[in-house]
Every structure is written in C-alpha cells, then in structure tokens.
Design an enzyme around this catalytic site. Structure first.
Site, PDB file in Angstrom:
ATOM      1  N   GLY A 110      43.115  32.011  50.856  1.00  0.00           N
ATOM      2  CA  GLY A 110      44.362  32.679  50.518  1.00  0.00           C
ATOM      3  C   GLY A 110      45.340  31.770  49.820  1.00  0.00           C
ATOM      4  O   GLY A 110      45.086  30.573  49.607  1.00  0.00           O
ATOM      5  N   ARG A 111      46.477  32.346  49.477  1.00  0.00           N
ATOM      6  CA  ARG A 111      47.561  31.606  48.846  1.00  0.00           C
ATOM      7  C   ARG A 111      48.848  31.888  49.605  1.00  0.00           C
ATOM      8  O   ARG A 111      48.979  32.919  50.274  1.00  0.00           O
ATOM      9  CB  ARG A 111      47.715  31.997  47.376  1.00  0.00           C
ATOM     10  CG  ARG A 111      46.480  31.671  46.539  1.00  0.00           C
ATOM     11  CD  ARG A 111      46.691  31.998  45.072  1.00  0.00           C
ATOM     12  NE  ARG A 111      47.731  31.175  44.464  1.00  0.00           N
ATOM     13  CZ  ARG A 111      47.525  29.965  43.956  1.00  0.00           C
ATOM     14  NH1 ARG A 111      46.320  29.415  43.999  1.00  0.00           N
ATOM     15  NH2 ARG A 111      48.513  29.285  43.400  1.00  0.00           N
TER      16      ARG A 111
ATOM     17  N   HIS B 296      32.462  59.176  23.257  1.00  0.00           N
ATOM     18  CA  HIS B 296      31.060  58.956  23.668  1.00  0.00           C
ATOM     19  C   HIS B 296      30.386  58.043  22.652  1.00  0.00           C
ATOM     20  O   HIS B 296      30.582  58.191  21.455  1.00  0.00           O
ATOM     21  CB  HIS B 296      30.336  60.294  23.723  1.00  0.00           C
ATOM     22  CG  HIS B 296      28.873  60.173  24.005  1.00  0.00           C
ATOM     23  ND1 HIS B 296      28.383  59.902  25.266  1.00  0.00           N
ATOM     24  CD2 HIS B 296      27.774  60.247  23.193  1.00  0.00           C
ATOM     25  CE1 HIS B 296      27.062  59.846  25.217  1.00  0.00           C
ATOM     26  NE2 HIS B 296      26.672  60.043  23.958  1.00  0.00           N
TER      27      HIS B 296
ATOM     28  N   TYR C 208      38.524  37.578  46.795  1.00  0.00           N
ATOM     29  CA  TYR C 208      38.155  37.675  45.376  1.00  0.00           C
ATOM     30  C   TYR C 208      38.079  36.310  44.701  1.00  0.00           C
ATOM     31  O   TYR C 208      37.215  36.093  43.832  1.00  0.00           O
ATOM     32  CB  TYR C 208      39.113  38.612  44.633  1.00  0.00           C
ATOM     33  CG  TYR C 208      40.484  38.042  44.343  1.00  0.00           C
ATOM     34  CD1 TYR C 208      40.752  37.441  43.118  1.00  0.00           C
ATOM     35  CD2 TYR C 208      41.518  38.125  45.273  1.00  0.00           C
ATOM     36  CE1 TYR C 208      42.008  36.925  42.836  1.00  0.00           C
ATOM     37  CE2 TYR C 208      42.761  37.619  45.004  1.00  0.00           C
ATOM     38  CZ  TYR C 208      43.011  37.021  43.780  1.00  0.00           C
ATOM     39  OH  TYR C 208      44.251  36.506  43.514  1.00  0.00           O
ATOM     40  N   ILE C 209      38.909  35.342  45.082  1.00  0.00           N
ATOM     41  CA  ILE C 209      38.859  34.031  44.432  1.00  0.00           C
ATOM     42  C   ILE C 209      37.552  33.330  44.768  1.00  0.00           C
ATOM     43  O   ILE C 209      36.855  32.801  43.896  1.00  0.00           O
ATOM     44  CB  ILE C 209      40.063  33.174  44.842  1.00  0.00           C
ATOM     45  CG1 ILE C 209      41.368  33.809  44.362  1.00  0.00           C
ATOM     46  CG2 ILE C 209      39.943  31.753  44.263  1.00  0.00           C
ATOM     47  CD1 ILE C 209      42.620  33.082  44.829  1.00  0.00           C
TER      48      ILE C 209
ATOM     49  N   THR D 270      50.285  29.102  37.381  1.00  0.00           N
ATOM     50  CA  THR D 270      48.955  29.125  37.978  1.00  0.00           C
ATOM     51  C   THR D 270      48.002  30.012  37.198  1.00  0.00           C
ATOM     52  O   THR D 270      46.866  29.642  36.901  1.00  0.00           O
ATOM     53  CB  THR D 270      49.039  29.602  39.439  1.00  0.00           C
ATOM     54  OG1 THR D 270      49.755  28.627  40.210  1.00  0.00           O
ATOM     55  CG2 THR D 270      47.657  29.781  40.034  1.00  0.00           C
ATOM     56  N   CYS D 271      48.449  31.212  36.839  1.00  0.00           N
ATOM     57  CA  CYS D 271      47.551  32.175  36.200  1.00  0.00           C
ATOM     58  C   CYS D 271      46.970  31.631  34.904  1.00  0.00           C
ATOM     59  O   CYS D 271      45.764  31.659  34.696  1.00  0.00           O
ATOM     60  CB  CYS D 271      48.290  33.478  35.939  1.00  0.00           C
ATOM     61  SG  CYS D 271      47.228  34.755  35.234  1.00  0.00           S
TER      62      CYS D 271
ATOM     63  N   GLY E 295      58.126  22.517  36.234  1.00  0.00           N
ATOM     64  CA  GLY E 295      57.686  21.175  36.586  1.00  0.00           C
ATOM     65  C   GLY E 295      56.325  20.800  36.055  1.00  0.00           C
ATOM     66  O   GLY E 295      55.976  19.625  36.006  1.00  0.00           O
TER      67      GLY E 295
END
Length: 464
Positions: free
Chosen positions: A271-272, A443, A187-188, A43-44, A37
C-alpha cells in the site's frame, strides 16, 4: 536572510494534482508559485504509473518473442530466443519519463507559473521556507494548495534497503532478478510481478488475504489468477511475511507451515500512505481524518484558504482524481462555484489481462433491485482477431432494475483500459441501458462488448 516572494497561490507538490492545479491557476490569471522537491510529474510520471506501464509494454514484447522462439505464433517463428539488455530497457523507459517531465515544465512556463526547486518547510499556514540551490527562499501566499502525494508503506520487519525494495526501486533495477518475491497482491504488486515474470524472473507472490486483488470480485479477478498460474507464478494466499533471511523471505502459510522463499529481490507493495511528514503540516492547524487531511467537497481544509488534493486527502489514491481536484480548486480560487462530486472514478489494473472498474460492483448492489449483463470476449470478433478471447475476458454492466440507469461497469481483458472513459462517461451522464444499446458501435472493436453487455441486461444480446 531569505529572499521573500509573495504570491496569490502557492502549490506544494508537482505531481498530477499539483502541476494541473498550478497550470489551471496560471491560465486563470492567478499569480502562482509551484514548489517541488524532486522532478516535475511526481510519483505517477517519474516513478509510478508511466514508467511501470512502459516496463509492462516492453515485457510483453519480450515474452511474445520468447514464445515465438519456442513455437510458431501466428505463423511467426524465431530461430533463436531474444536477448534482453535490461539496462537498455530501463534507459528507454527513462526517455519517456524525461520527455513527459520536460513537457510538464514547458506547460508550467507557458502558464507563467514560477517553479521553485526545493523542499517546502511551513512555519504557518501561508508561509514556507524553501532551501533552493541559490539559497533560502521565503514564500508567502494568499492561498495554499497542498499536493504532496503519497509514499510506499514500509513494513517494520521489512525495511527498505538492500534487496528489500519498493516499486520505485523495482522500476530502476540494474538487471532482472532471477528470483523475485512480491509481498502484497494488490494492483502494484501484480502489475510489476507480472512484468518481471514475462521478463524471465521466477516470481513468488505472498498475500495476507485469501485471494489476489482482494478489492475486486472473484469473477473479475479469475482471468488474472489463471494467467499467473499458467506462467508458473507461485501464489501464497492467506500467508504472512515474517522477515528477511539469508536465502530469501520467511513466510507462514495459511496452513501454519513456515517456509523460506528464495529471493534476489523482495518487492514490498502493501500500500501507500499520504506524505504528511517533513514539510510542516503540523504548523498549518488543519484537521485530519486519520492519516489523511480532512477536506470538504471543495477540497477546502479546516484552515481558511488552505486546500488539499490527491493522495493527501484519501481514497481513491489515483492520479486522475488528483488532477480533477487540482483543476477544480484552481477555478474555485478564481471565483467559480465548483465542488467535487463525481458519480464514479475509474480504476485500472494493468495486469495480464487488464481490469477496469467503474461505479458499483455486483457485491455492492441488491440483486433483487438490479439487472446485470455480461458479454464475453470469446464472442467478440476484435478480441478473437488479436488472440485476446481465450483468457476469460468480459464486459459486465450493472443497472437499476426499475430505471435501467447504469450504476457500474466492470471489465477484464487485453487492452480493456482503453474503454475506461466510455464506461465512466456512461455513469457520469446518467445513461440507461437503452442509451448504450441504441448507440452504433464500430465493428470490429472491443467496444462492441459494452454494447452487447447492455443488450444482454435488456434480455436480447445478439451474439450470445
């Protein structure tokens, strides 16, 4: 009357779960239709992971230049503070989104997947109507893969609109807000709050629990907390958001004091939730597990040949989990024997500094039956050479005491996200401490900290 399309596989949702499922179906020779749609990428790609990381990257450059204008940095000095054209920053971010969006479309075309632009509305488990620009299209499928993703959670007393925004709007603001209040220290909220702090916003964070990033252990989160405090970010932990006021956001502190924090924008990141409304899920007769669609270890729902993946089926709500499930379901439909049983799924917080977690943490294991090795970035040459050693970063390895099998890896530090694949691979292949200790690590690299953490758990780290 609607035109009718019959197909082997119908994928609903063009995010990282849906488009990967559709591409893999096409590669396997399955006649596939993908309905989306909005823009391909979900979203990502369009309004989450990718654009937020672009903004974080730009903000870090701006902050470094601003510091160089105040005092020399590595012998580099600027005679005047940098200017920020935030509209140009957002426009640059959109070029990345556009490029990836176009790339997804090209990949789907190459896999011979038909993409239908519009919102699917199901009348039964295998039939939907899509209102396209050319008119209604009826699609009937043998298999349906549900990949509708998730949406931000809205608080009843802080409805989205005006200056109350979600992460979607935060990534397209016309200008940097002078005062930003973030509700939610997951985290968001911390990723975006940190980015805007670098860009010059006066940031306040309000969190109902007693610490930031409450899903992670305190030692792992401590470097992030210290960075926020050094940058002057105002933290209200154990506090409640009460609602919007003319001057900003009303809160109640942990001590019971009611305050109003001034705000030009109020970012709600509590949240989601799975997107289960508006497309006819109730017509499909699938069993639910709370707000999520219930699936088995093949991502099969309770309705035959209806599959569900990604955020729609529960935690962790991560793009890479959705992609892995989408690929798996495509192969199952093609006749392969697959099931979703990863040993660990990595999670990354792109805070300052970054955090990576894979597998079990120290609070998840029996201290008497495990060994832990921790190696600080302060003793890593590469971290020192890029000024990433002073923020408390480290790599921590957790293993079973008897077998030495690695069951968890956590790390915090600059650019540590790039080691997430190594951490996940170690757990997925059942590596033991001696495996990591015996691998020659290049290294100077940050990866040497993983090697040294394994040596530490074995009792003979070299550089500490």
């Amino acid at each position: 009357m609607a035109d009718i399309v019959k197909t082997k596989v119908l994928v609903v949702g063009g995010g990282p779960g849906g488009y990967v499922a559709a591409i893999r179906c096409g590669q396997l020779g399955l006649d596939t239709v993908l309905v989306e749609g909005g823009r391909l990428g979900g979203t990502c790609l369009v309004r989450g992971c990718i654009p937020s990381k672009a903004l974080i990257h730009a903000a870090s450059h701006f902050e470094a230049m601003a510091h160089a204008a105040e005092r020399p940095l590595f012998g580099i000095a600027l005679d005047a503070p940098p200017r920020l054209d935030f509209a140009a920053t957002v426009a640059w971010k959109e070029t990345i989104v556009d490029r990836l969006n176009g790339g997804v479309g090209a990949l789907l075309k190459r896999a011979k997947v038909r993409v239908v632009a519009g919102w699917a509305q199901f009348s039964d488990a295998k039939t939907c109507i899509v209102d396209t620009a050319e008119g209604p299209l009826k699609i009937q499928a043998e298999h349906v893969i549900l990949a509708t993703g998730s949406v931000p959670v809205e608080l009843p007393f802080l409805r989205f609109g005006g200056r109350v925004i979600s992460s979607t709007e935060a990534l397209s603001l016309p200008e940097v807000p002078k005062r930003l209040v973030v509700v939610g220290a997951g985290y968001i909220g911390l990723e975006l709050g940190s980015a805007f702090a670098k860009l010059g916003s006066r940031v306040t964070i309000v969190e109902a629990q007693d610490r930031i990033l409450p899903l992670y252990d305190a030692k792992l989160v401590d470097p992030v907390r210290r960075w926020l405090e050094r940058r002057g970010v105002e933290l209200h932990l154990g506090a409640k958001a009460l609602g919007e006021r003319d001057e900003g956001l009303a809160i109640e502190t942990i001590a019971g004091e009611q305050l109003t924090r001034p705000a030009d924008a109020i970012l709600v990141t509590v949240g989601r939730k799975p997107l289960t409304e508006g497309w006819g899920l109730q017509e499909m007769a699938v069993a639910m597990d709370g707000s999520f669609v219930r699936v088995d270890d093949r991502c099969a729902t309770s309705t035959r040949n209806v599959w569900a993946i990604g955020d729609l089926v529960g935690e962790p709500m991560l793009a890479h989990k959705a992609s892995a499930q989408g690929e798996m379901v495509a192969e199952i439909i093609a006749g392969n024997n697959r099931r979703f049983d990863p040993q660990a799924i990595p999670a990354v917080c792109f805070t300052e500094p970054e955090i990576v977690t894979v597998g079990l943490g120290p609070d998840d294991v029996d201290a008497n039956d495990s060994v832990i090795g921790l190696f600080p970035f302060a003793a890593n040459g590469r971290a020192l050479s890029m000024a990433a050693a002073a923020d408390g970063g480290f790599v921590r390895v957790i293993a079973h005491k008897g077998s030495h099998r690695i069951v968890g890896v956590q790390a915090v530090g600059q650019h540590i996200s790039e080691l997430s694949a190594s951490f996940a691979q170690a757990i997925e292949i059942g590596a033991v401490l001696e495996d990591i200790a015996g691998i020659i690590h290049a290294h100077p690299t940050l990866g040497e900290a993983f090697h040294e953490a394994a040596l530490k758990a074995l009792g003979h780290a070299i550089h500490i």
